[in-house]
Design a protein around this motif. Sequence first.
Motif, PDB file in Angstrom:
ATOM      1  N   VAL A  69      31.647  45.573  39.675  1.00 49.96           N
ATOM      2  CA  VAL A  69      32.312  46.610  40.472  1.00 49.96           C
ATOM      3  C   VAL A  69      33.788  46.272  40.606  1.00 49.96           C
ATOM      4  CG1 VAL A  69      32.474  47.707  42.739  1.00 49.96           C
ATOM      5  CG2 VAL A  69      30.223  47.152  41.791  1.00 49.96           C
ATOM      6  N   ILE A  70      34.637  47.228  40.250  1.00 49.46           N
ATOM      7  CA  ILE A  70      36.074  47.104  40.511  1.00 49.46           C
ATOM      8  C   ILE A  70      36.417  48.126  41.574  1.00 49.46           C
ATOM      9  CG2 ILE A  70      38.407  47.318  39.583  1.00 49.46           C
ATOM     10  CD1 ILE A  70      37.362  46.529  36.873  1.00 49.46           C
ATOM     11  N   MET A  71      36.910  47.664  42.703  1.00 47.46           N
ATOM     12  CA  MET A  71      37.274  48.565  43.789  1.00 47.46           C
ATOM     13  C   MET A  71      38.666  49.138  43.564  1.00 47.46           C
ATOM     14  SD  MET A  71      35.757  46.723  47.203  1.00 47.46           S
ATOM     15  CE  MET A  71      33.994  46.733  47.507  1.00 47.46           C
ATOM     16  N   LEU A  72      38.786  50.447  43.755  1.00 48.20           N
ATOM     17  CA  LEU A  72      40.071  51.135  43.681  1.00 48.20           C
ATOM     18  C   LEU A  72      40.368  51.701  45.061  1.00 48.20           C
ATOM     19  CD1 LEU A  72      39.535  53.204  40.393  1.00 48.20           C
ATOM     20  CD2 LEU A  72      40.614  50.972  40.621  1.00 48.20           C
ATOM     21  N   THR A  73      41.492  51.318  45.643  1.00 46.10           N
ATOM     22  CA  THR A  73      41.750  51.742  47.011  1.00 46.10           C
ATOM     23  C   THR A  73      43.220  51.722  47.364  1.00 46.10           C
ATOM     24  OG1 THR A  73      41.290  51.216  49.340  1.00 46.10           O
ATOM     25  CG2 THR A  73      41.412  49.375  47.788  1.00 46.10           C
ATOM     26  N   ALA A  74      43.574  52.550  48.335  1.00 48.87           N
ATOM     27  CA  ALA A  74      44.944  52.564  48.849  1.00 48.87           C
ATOM     28  C   ALA A  74      45.132  51.494  49.911  1.00 48.87           C
ATOM     29  CB  ALA A  74      45.270  53.945  49.429  1.00 48.87           C
ATOM     30  N   LYS A  75      44.036  50.838  50.316  1.00 42.36           N
ATOM     31  CA  LYS A  75      44.120  49.788  51.334  1.00 42.36           C
ATOM     32  C   LYS A  75      44.617  48.498  50.695  1.00 42.36           C
ATOM     33  CE  LYS A  75      40.496  51.466  54.441  1.00 42.36           C
ATOM     34  NZ  LYS A  75      39.262  51.084  55.172  1.00 42.36           N
ATOM     35  N   ALA A  76      45.821  48.083  51.086  1.00 38.04           N
ATOM     36  CA  ALA A  76      46.439  46.919  50.441  1.00 38.04           C
ATOM     37  C   ALA A  76      46.435  45.669  51.311  1.00 38.04           C
ATOM     38  CB  ALA A  76      47.884  47.259  50.049  1.00 38.04           C
ATOM     39  N   GLU A  77      45.892  45.752  52.530  1.00 37.70           N
ATOM     40  CA  GLU A  77      45.889  44.598  53.404  1.00 37.70           C
ATOM     41  C   GLU A  77      44.982  43.496  52.856  1.00 37.70           C
ATOM     42  OE1 GLU A  77      47.781  44.194  56.081  1.00 37.70           O
ATOM     43  OE2 GLU A  77      48.674  46.142  55.669  1.00 37.70           O
ATOM     44  N   GLU A  78      45.375  42.246  53.072  1.00 39.57           N
ATOM     45  CA  GLU A  78      44.617  41.116  52.551  1.00 39.57           C
ATOM     46  C   GLU A  78      43.185  41.125  53.060  1.00 39.57           C
ATOM     47  OE1 GLU A  78      45.578  36.478  51.887  1.00 39.57           O
ATOM     48  OE2 GLU A  78      45.553  37.105  53.979  1.00 39.57           O
ATOM     49  N   ILE A  79      42.983  41.471  54.318  1.00 44.36           N
ATOM     50  CA  ILE A  79      41.648  41.451  54.896  1.00 44.36           C
ATOM     51  C   ILE A  79      40.726  42.423  54.176  1.00 44.36           C
ATOM     52  CG2 ILE A  79      42.267  43.154  56.665  1.00 44.36           C
ATOM     53  CD1 ILE A  79      39.691  40.257  56.932  1.00 44.36           C
ATOM     54  N   ASP A  80      41.285  43.564  53.704  1.00 43.86           N
ATOM     55  CA  ASP A  80      40.478  44.535  52.969  1.00 43.86           C
ATOM     56  C   ASP A  80      40.056  43.967  51.620  1.00 43.86           C
ATOM     57  OD1 ASP A  80      40.646  46.695  54.887  1.00 43.86           O
ATOM     58  OD2 ASP A  80      42.744  46.878  54.318  1.00 43.86           O
ATOM     59  N   LYS A  81      40.986  43.271  50.961  1.00 40.61           N
ATOM     60  CA  LYS A  81      40.667  42.657  49.674  1.00 40.61           C
ATOM     61  C   LYS A  81      39.586  41.597  49.842  1.00 40.61           C
ATOM     62  CE  LYS A  81      45.311  43.273  47.748  1.00 40.61           C
ATOM     63  NZ  LYS A  81      46.479  42.593  47.143  1.00 40.61           N
ATOM     64  N   VAL A  82      39.734  40.757  50.850  1.00 40.53           N
ATOM     65  CA  VAL A  82      38.762  39.686  51.080  1.00 40.53           C
ATOM     66  C   VAL A  82      37.389  40.274  51.383  1.00 40.53           C
ATOM     67  CG1 VAL A  82      38.130  37.788  52.609  1.00 40.53           C
ATOM     68  CG2 VAL A  82      40.498  38.035  51.843  1.00 40.53           C
ATOM     69  N   GLY A  90      30.886  41.354  47.103  1.00 36.79           N
ATOM     70  CA  GLY A  90      30.427  41.184  45.731  1.00 36.79           C
ATOM     71  C   GLY A  90      31.242  41.885  44.669  1.00 36.79           C
ATOM     72  N   ALA A  91      32.363  42.535  45.047  1.00 39.12           N
ATOM     73  CA  ALA A  91      33.204  43.186  44.042  1.00 39.12           C
ATOM     74  C   ALA A  91      33.774  42.145  43.084  1.00 39.12           C
ATOM     75  CB  ALA A  91      34.342  43.948  44.727  1.00 39.12           C
ATOM     76  N   ASP A  92      33.933  42.527  41.833  1.00 42.08           N
ATOM     77  CA  ASP A  92      34.459  41.612  40.820  1.00 42.08           C
ATOM     78  C   ASP A  92      35.981  41.653  40.745  1.00 42.08           C
ATOM     79  OD1 ASP A  92      31.979  40.663  38.887  1.00 42.08           O
ATOM     80  OD2 ASP A  92      31.622  42.574  39.869  1.00 42.08           O
ATOM     81  N   ASP A  93      36.576  42.734  41.218  1.00 39.62           N
ATOM     82  CA  ASP A  93      38.030  42.847  41.228  1.00 39.62           C
ATOM     83  C   ASP A  93      38.408  43.927  42.231  1.00 39.62           C
ATOM     84  OD1 ASP A  93      40.680  42.446  40.632  1.00 39.62           O
ATOM     85  OD2 ASP A  93      40.507  42.880  38.492  1.00 39.62           O
ATOM     86  N   TYR A  94      39.697  43.988  42.566  1.00 33.32           N
ATOM     87  CA  TYR A  94      40.184  44.867  43.622  1.00 33.32           C
ATOM     88  C   TYR A  94      41.556  45.375  43.189  1.00 33.32           C
ATOM     89  CZ  TYR A  94      40.947  46.275  48.551  1.00 33.32           C
ATOM     90  OH  TYR A  94      41.157  46.966  49.705  1.00 33.32           O
ATOM     91  N   VAL A  95      41.670  46.678  42.947  1.00 37.29           N
ATOM     92  CA  VAL A  95      42.918  47.268  42.445  1.00 37.29           C
ATOM     93  C   VAL A  95      43.471  48.226  43.485  1.00 37.29           C
ATOM     94  CG1 VAL A  95      43.971  48.636  40.604  1.00 37.29           C
ATOM     95  CG2 VAL A  95      42.099  47.053  40.073  1.00 37.29           C
ATOM     96  N   TYR A 149      43.167  38.671  34.197  1.00 35.55           N
ATOM     97  CA  TYR A 149      42.896  38.842  35.623  1.00 35.55           C
ATOM     98  C   TYR A 149      44.146  38.599  36.457  1.00 35.55           C
ATOM     99  CZ  TYR A 149      40.559  38.676  40.085  1.00 35.55           C
ATOM    100  OH  TYR A 149      40.178  38.931  41.369  1.00 35.55           O
ATOM    101  N   TYR A 150      44.439  39.535  37.364  1.00 35.24           N
ATOM    102  CA  TYR A 150      45.677  39.471  38.128  1.00 35.24           C
ATOM    103  C   TYR A 150      45.436  39.041  39.575  1.00 35.24           C
ATOM    104  CZ  TYR A 150      47.842  42.014  34.270  1.00 35.24           C
ATOM    105  OH  TYR A 150      48.304  42.392  33.044  1.00 35.24           O
ATOM    106  N   GLY A 151      44.258  38.523  39.861  1.00 38.17           N
ATOM    107  CA  GLY A 151      43.942  38.137  41.229  1.00 38.17           C
ATOM    108  C   GLY A 151      44.535  36.805  41.605  1.00 38.17           C
ATOM    109  N   ASP A 152      44.121  36.254  42.748  1.00 35.75           N
ATOM    110  CA  ASP A 152      44.593  34.946  43.159  1.00 35.75           C
ATOM    111  C   ASP A 152      43.395  34.031  43.367  1.00 35.75           C
ATOM    112  OD1 ASP A 152      43.487  35.460  45.678  1.00 35.75           O
ATOM    113  OD2 ASP A 152      45.355  36.293  46.446  1.00 35.75           O
ATOM    114  N   THR A 153      43.677  32.778  43.705  1.00 35.10           N
ATOM    115  CA  THR A 153      42.606  31.784  43.760  1.00 35.10           C
ATOM    116  C   THR A 153      41.632  32.014  44.908  1.00 35.10           C
ATOM    117  OG1 THR A 153      44.096  30.309  44.999  1.00 35.10           O
ATOM    118  CG2 THR A 153      43.971  30.005  42.604  1.00 35.10           C
ATOM    119  N   ARG A 154      41.967  32.871  45.845  1.00 28.09           N
ATOM    120  CA  ARG A 154      41.022  33.204  46.922  1.00 28.09           C
ATOM    121  C   ARG A 154      39.731  33.787  46.331  1.00 28.09           C
ATOM    122  NH1 ARG A 154      41.643  34.227  52.377  1.00 28.09           N
ATOM    123  NH2 ARG A 154      43.906  34.088  52.165  1.00 28.09           N
TER     124      ARG A 154
END
Length: 232
Positions: free
Chosen positions: A75-88, A94-99, A186-191
């Motif tokens: 699952v790759i999440m697509l969202t306008a929510k850019a806050e770190e807490i939303d990504k976490v 269980g999402a595999d990525d967050y865009v 992959y453009y994510g971070d180590t979190r």
Amino acid sequence: MRILVVDDESSIRELLEFNLKKNGYEVITAADGRQTLKLAPGMDLILLDLMLPEVDGLTVCRQLKADERTASIPVIMLTAKAEEIDKVLGLELGADDYVVKPFSMRELMARIKAVLRRSSHDAPPKEDVLQSGGLRMDFSSYQAWVHDHLLTLTPKEYELLKLLVTNPGRAFSRDELLERIWGYEYYGDTRTVDVHIRHLRAKLAPYDAALGDAIETVRGVGYRFSRPVSAK
């Protein structure tokens, strides 16, 4: 490869469908959460908007990962929510990525390719089955058990556990794990790595506490699997 595109905005669905088809993917679309849950089985990947009618995207992701028929679908999440807490939170579910919207189509396509490549079944090691205490991994069937209890792992969790188990005692940095499991694109971070390690520990520990502890944190470096492994 069949990709389910989920967004309540028709313009975004049409844009994604056009670009995905141009890249050779088969595309199915959905506009709400309930429709997504019906269409999800059999898909190879899901692009999931969070702000959905009927059932929101986070709830959809939680239900997908709880259902044996869909738990392994990336699952790759697509969202306008850019806050770190939303990504976490998305990664915790269980999402595999967050865009984050607005996104670059070129970047999104790179992420899709990386997720699909890493979720596909790689060639197994020389030994098809490895065991460490109560943990048994069968690479030919892409399954893992703890004391005969079949684990429900996402593709990323399985690949991460497989890499650690096939290299017992070796410490992997978070950056190396990102590179090996998620790929250069992959453009994510180590979190992301920390979240998946936490999920693995949580899935192993209820059936064998020692196995949960076997995935050790190496301070200032990353993680390693500390128990001996044997071929079966």
